[in-house]
Scaffold this active site. Sequence first.
Site, PDB file in Angstrom:
ATOM      1  N   HIS A 270      -3.261   1.499  -1.959  1.00  0.00           N
ATOM      2  CA  HIS A 270      -4.161   2.398  -0.893  1.00  0.00           C
ATOM      3  C   HIS A 270      -3.311   3.292  -0.234  1.00  0.00           C
ATOM      4  O   HIS A 270      -4.075   3.930   0.519  1.00  0.00           O
ATOM      5  CB  HIS A 270      -5.273   1.506  -0.021  1.00  0.00           C
ATOM      6  CG  HIS A 270      -4.492   0.701   0.991  1.00  0.00           C
ATOM      7  ND1 HIS A 270      -4.369  -0.572   0.650  1.00  0.00           N
ATOM      8  CD2 HIS A 270      -4.184   0.948   2.274  1.00  0.00           C
ATOM      9  CE1 HIS A 270      -3.950  -1.144   1.995  1.00  0.00           C
ATOM     10  NE2 HIS A 270      -3.840  -0.243   3.012  1.00  0.00           N
TER      11      HIS A 270
ATOM     12  N   ASP B 104      -4.448  -3.634  -5.766  1.00  0.00           N
ATOM     13  CA  ASP B 104      -4.045  -2.862  -4.631  1.00  0.00           C
ATOM     14  C   ASP B 104      -2.479  -2.836  -4.755  1.00  0.00           C
ATOM     15  O   ASP B 104      -2.042  -3.815  -4.071  1.00  0.00           O
ATOM     16  CB  ASP B 104      -4.611  -3.126  -3.518  1.00  0.00           C
ATOM     17  CG  ASP B 104      -4.156  -2.435  -2.182  1.00  0.00           C
ATOM     18  OD1 ASP B 104      -3.659  -1.439  -2.620  1.00  0.00           O
ATOM     19  OD2 ASP B 104      -4.419  -2.846  -0.992  1.00  0.00           O
TER      20      ASP B 104
ATOM     21  N   SER C 236       0.022  -2.748   6.174  1.00  0.00           N
ATOM     22  CA  SER C 236      -0.361  -2.622   4.894  1.00  0.00           C
ATOM     23  C   SER C 236       1.011  -2.435   3.937  1.00  0.00           C
ATOM     24  O   SER C 236       1.821  -1.589   4.269  1.00  0.00           O
ATOM     25  CB  SER C 236      -1.538  -1.601   4.471  1.00  0.00           C
ATOM     26  OG  SER C 236      -2.838  -1.956   5.042  1.00  0.00           O
TER      27      SER C 236
END
Length: 372
Positions: A203, A237, A320
């Site tokens: 992402h 992801d 992330s």
Amino acid sequence: MRRRHVHRGMIAATVGGVLTLTTTTATQAAPPPLTDPVKAASIASQLGKERAAGVYYRDGRLVVAVTDQASAETVQSAGAVAEVVPHSTADLDSAKAKLDQLAGIPNTAWSIDQSGNRVDVQIYDGVSATDRSRIENAASGFGDAVDITERSGKIESTAYAMRGGLGILSDYTSGGITRTRACSAAFNVQDDDGNKYMITAGHCMANGAVTWRRRGGEVPLGRATDWAYGNDVNQSDYGVVKYTNPDVTPYGTIQYKDGSEGQISRSASAFEGEKVKRVGTMSQDLVGMVLSTNATVTYDEGTTLKNMTEASNCDVFGDSGGALFSGETALGITSGGSYADQPCGDSDSQADRSTWYEPLGLVLSWEDLKVY
């Protein structure tokens, strides 16, 4: 050393009709000093590895080390300085070859010191007691032909370092405005040809954020070669960035917030109840546990991910893409979590806090990559 060679010859002369034999003495000139190292190396090569022990300069003169007096005389007759030493080239090569079997221990170095007639071993900070013992055992059979010294600090390339857990940045355009996305690196990996890649979250690549640089120093890293976020067949992801900057050295380690490192040597699937650690550029939580595997999660903005690992560690925005691991085993890539706007640390008190991770093993299998 100048040597005088006496040559005795017979000279005939007629004195009063009688033939007389006269002995004369002549002095042979010393050879000129040898200044060509190639010629000195050639002499050592002719003597062989059992009789020679290296070529080096001392006080501006070429020295050829040898193991016996006869070889020393050969060297001197060519104009070089000879030094008789206890250990031959063959001895030193054998010792170094034994140590080379241990090559790969971080913060160690060894080499043949020809002028010292030994193999010098350097052990810097960070070498474990086990590895020190391995080195000492390898050297033990060679006596004083090997010298081990301990030094402070670490041995690091002067190139820019990149490790798991460090911050990464990429620019993208949204609504006609150029913005910067901040994420974290998870693990450095490689293909069968040794090409190096960085693993992060897929992402992070949204809106064309595919050219990445290191957060510290704005050092260019490389460009994404593949990524997915919920829209692939596996609803995963992850992102793969190939290193293209030759001045960057990707290490197979994780960097903690205090600057220390942890080695990553393998990858595996996580299992429920396993104690795990998480590191990202914004925070770390080194006290956590796997809550479930093969989890399906749908984020606030509507994206659904499957096959995810859920853990009790906390994370915050910017983490992330960071690393989930246990010891030296790489487990997953940080995707998201609950309470991501709240402070996060090893002593986080939010009892129902969870994070979700893309299993690294699946990514490595899909992309034909491996940790190192």
